[in-house]
Design a protein around this motif. Structure first.
Motif, short mmCIF file in Angstrom:
data_model
loop_
_atom_site.label_atom_id
_atom_site.label_comp_id
_atom_site.label_asym_id
_atom_site.label_seq_id
_atom_site.Cartn_x
_atom_site.Cartn_y
_atom_site.Cartn_z
N PRO A 138 0.82 -1.22 0.00
CA PRO A 138 0.00 0.00 0.00
C PRO A 138 0.85 1.27 0.00
O PRO A 138 1.92 1.32 0.60
CB PRO A 138 -0.80 -0.11 1.29
N ASP A 139 0.36 2.27 -0.69
CA ASP A 139 1.03 3.57 -0.79
C ASP A 139 0.05 4.63 -0.31
O ASP A 139 -1.05 4.74 -0.85
CB ASP A 139 1.43 3.80 -2.25
N TYR A 185 -8.87 2.45 -3.15
CA TYR A 185 -9.31 1.47 -4.15
C TYR A 185 -8.13 0.97 -4.97
O TYR A 185 -8.07 -0.21 -5.31
CB TYR A 185 -10.39 2.06 -5.05
N ILE A 186 -7.19 1.84 -5.29
CA ILE A 186 -6.00 1.41 -6.02
C ILE A 186 -5.14 0.52 -5.13
O ILE A 186 -4.63 -0.51 -5.58
CB ILE A 186 -5.20 2.62 -6.55
N ASN A 187 -5.01 0.88 -3.86
CA ASN A 187 -4.27 0.03 -2.93
C ASN A 187 -4.93 -1.33 -2.80
O ASN A 187 -4.25 -2.36 -2.76
CB ASN A 187 -4.14 0.71 -1.56
N ALA A 188 -6.26 -1.36 -2.73
CA ALA A 188 -6.98 -2.63 -2.64
C ALA A 188 -6.76 -3.45 -3.91
O ALA A 188 -6.53 -4.66 -3.85
CB ALA A 188 -8.47 -2.38 -2.41
N THR A 248 -8.59 -12.23 0.63
CA THR A 248 -8.26 -10.83 0.36
C THR A 248 -9.43 -10.12 -0.31
O THR A 248 -9.81 -9.02 0.09
CB THR A 248 -7.00 -10.72 -0.52
N VAL A 249 -10.01 -10.75 -1.32
CA VAL A 249 -11.12 -10.14 -2.05
C VAL A 249 -12.31 -9.91 -1.12
O VAL A 249 -12.96 -8.87 -1.17
CB VAL A 249 -11.54 -11.00 -3.26
N ILE A 295 -14.05 -5.54 -2.54
CA ILE A 295 -15.09 -6.02 -3.47
C ILE A 295 -15.22 -5.05 -4.65
O ILE A 295 -15.24 -5.47 -5.80
CB ILE A 295 -16.46 -6.18 -2.76
N TYR A 296 -15.31 -3.74 -4.34
CA TYR A 296 -15.38 -2.74 -5.41
C TYR A 296 -14.17 -2.86 -6.34
O TYR A 296 -14.30 -2.83 -7.56
CB TYR A 296 -15.43 -1.33 -4.83
N ALA A 297 -12.99 -2.98 -5.76
CA ALA A 297 -11.76 -3.06 -6.55
C ALA A 297 -11.75 -4.32 -7.41
O ALA A 297 -11.36 -4.27 -8.59
CB ALA A 297 -10.54 -3.02 -5.64
#
Length: 101
Positions: free
Chosen positions: A50-51, A57-60, A76-77, A84-86
């Motif tokens: 993660p950043d 959402y990008i990290n997910a 993880t999902v 879930i969105y990601a």
């Protein structure tokens, strides 16, 4: 897999998310899709930790990509609604390819 099968998988994921998370929104799902699509175009989707400068959402999505193909993928999902969105966005942008079971 063909587009019809992918769309069916996305619909199944959305239905499951709505059942599990009362606050799952298709409008927000589309917003996350646009975020992930832009991140993919800019080369921000990669297997990395993660950043703080990136969207949650990008990290997910990056976390999902990191675990894709491992036994940690499904936990993880399903960890939380952000994942879930990601995941739905990753499938919709063909970042994660579905294979026939």
């Amino acid at each position: 897999m063909n587009k019809q099968t992918t769309n069916k998988h996305i619909a199944t994921c959305v239905k499951s998310a709505k059942e599990r998370f009362d606050n799952f929104s298709e409008a927000k799902s589309y917003k996350v899709f646009l975020i992930i699509k832009e991140a993919k175009a800019r080369g921000l989707l990669q297997k990395q930790p993660p950043d703080r400068c990136l969207s949650p959402y990008i990290n997910a999505a990056n976390r999902i990509l990191e675990t894709f193909g491992t036994e940690r993928f499904f936990p993880t999902v399903s960890a939380n609604i952000t994942h879930i969105y990601a995941y739905v966005a990753l499938v919709a942008t063909n970042t994660i390819k579905l294979t026939a079971a």
